[in-house]
Design a protein around this motif. Structure first.
Motif, mmCIF file in Angstrom:
data_model
loop_
_atom_site.group_PDB
_atom_site.id
_atom_site.type_symbol
_atom_site.label_atom_id
_atom_site.label_comp_id
_atom_site.label_asym_id
_atom_site.label_seq_id
_atom_site.Cartn_x
_atom_site.Cartn_y
_atom_site.Cartn_z
ATOM 1 N N UNK A 61 -9.404 -57.636 21.667
ATOM 2 C CA UNK A 61 -8.954 -56.391 21.914
ATOM 3 C C UNK A 61 -9.264 -55.971 23.456
ATOM 4 N N UNK A 62 -9.108 -54.695 23.559
ATOM 5 C CA UNK A 62 -9.276 -54.194 24.776
ATOM 6 C C UNK A 62 -10.358 -52.926 24.717
ATOM 7 N N UNK A 63 -11.122 -52.722 25.791
ATOM 8 C CA UNK A 63 -11.784 -51.561 26.011
ATOM 9 C C UNK A 63 -11.402 -50.872 27.467
ATOM 10 N N UNK A 96 -10.559 -47.721 22.918
ATOM 11 C CA UNK A 96 -10.664 -49.177 22.814
ATOM 12 C C UNK A 96 -9.592 -49.236 21.759
ATOM 13 N N UNK A 97 -9.121 -50.667 21.297
ATOM 14 C CA UNK A 97 -8.393 -50.945 20.207
ATOM 15 C C UNK A 97 -7.980 -52.521 20.378
ATOM 16 N N UNK A 98 -7.246 -52.774 19.256
ATOM 17 C CA UNK A 98 -6.828 -54.386 19.123
ATOM 18 C C UNK A 98 -5.570 -54.516 19.776
ATOM 19 N N UNK A 99 -5.632 -55.804 20.307
ATOM 20 C CA UNK A 99 -4.233 -56.200 21.008
ATOM 21 C C UNK A 99 -3.414 -56.865 19.919
ATOM 22 N N UNK A 100 -2.044 -56.052 19.853
ATOM 23 C CA UNK A 100 -0.942 -56.453 19.062
ATOM 24 C C UNK A 100 -0.300 -58.046 19.333
#
Length: 219
Positions: A61-63, A96-100
């Motif tokens: 993911x990314x922050x 933040x969230x997950x990378x698709x």
């Protein structure tokens, strides 16, 4: 022994030799990891992994380290506060969230920033994939730095685009008193601060304290 002169043991390169799934859910799984330690001994470890990481992604993911710039205002760090069931309380975090699948870290960061905060920004830097809690999980993330032009009409009254079941509060904190404001929030509210947020705040405080003086250690 530390491998210095007099240590007759040969060093072994640590390696994982087997991974067995103990339990698996929709988002995470628990594995028993069998590995060889530096002394050559076989050991086991309990490891948590995400089930969602895409083969095309460089990290889970990314922050987003997002700074809001506005005329006649102090620059602010854009953070989010939300209830985290594993913690049983609210947490103060970077958006933040997950990378698709087939999505870059930059695109994921801008998408998540818009969804969670309503802000649109420009990516100015991306960290390498970094670990979060390596004693527990192999989960990795990219820290993506984003500048937000707060004078842009689309950022004056930003609107979140939250998914069903998401309840996210946007928190703006002036960078020039970041740690002070966070400490005040912790005292007033039942909130836990994400380690990445607090380490950054401590770093800013330390850098501003005596940036030009060399430390003198007591003998």
């Amino acid at each position: 022994m530390d491998g210095s002169v007099g240590d007759s043991r040969k060093a072994t390169i640590p390696s994982v030799i087997k991974e067995e799934v103990i339990a698996e859910g929709k988002w995470v799984k628990l594995e028993k990891t069998t590995y060889i330690d530096p002394s050559g001994k076989t050991r086991t470890w309990e490891t948590v992994k995400r089930t969602t990481k895409k083969h095309t992604s460089s990290a889970d993911g990314v922050a987003i380290f997002a700074v809001l710039n506005r005329t006649l205002h102090y620059d602010c760090l854009v953070m989010v506060k939300q209830f985290r069931p594993p913690m049983g309380c609210y947490c103060l975090e970077f958006p933040a969230g997950l990378i698709d699948d087939n999505e870059s870290a930059e695109d994921a960061a801008l998408r998540e920033l818009l969804e969670e905060t309503g802000y649109k920004g420009e990516v100015v830097g991306v960290s390498p994939a970094i670990c979060l809690d390596p004693g527990l999980t192999n989960c990795t993330t990219h820290i993506v730095k984003v500048n937000i032009n707060g004078d842009d009409p689309e950022n004056i009254k930003p609107k979140q685009k939250l998914d069903d079941g998401e309840f996210v509060e946007v928190v703006l904190v002036p960078l020039n008193e970041l740690q002070k404001k966070i400490d005040e929030m912790v005292k007033k509210e039942n909130v836990v601060v994400d380690a990445r947020v607090y380490i950054y705040a401590m770093g800013r405080t330390h850098a501003k304290s005596k940036p030009t003086e060399l430390p003198v250690l007591k003998s």
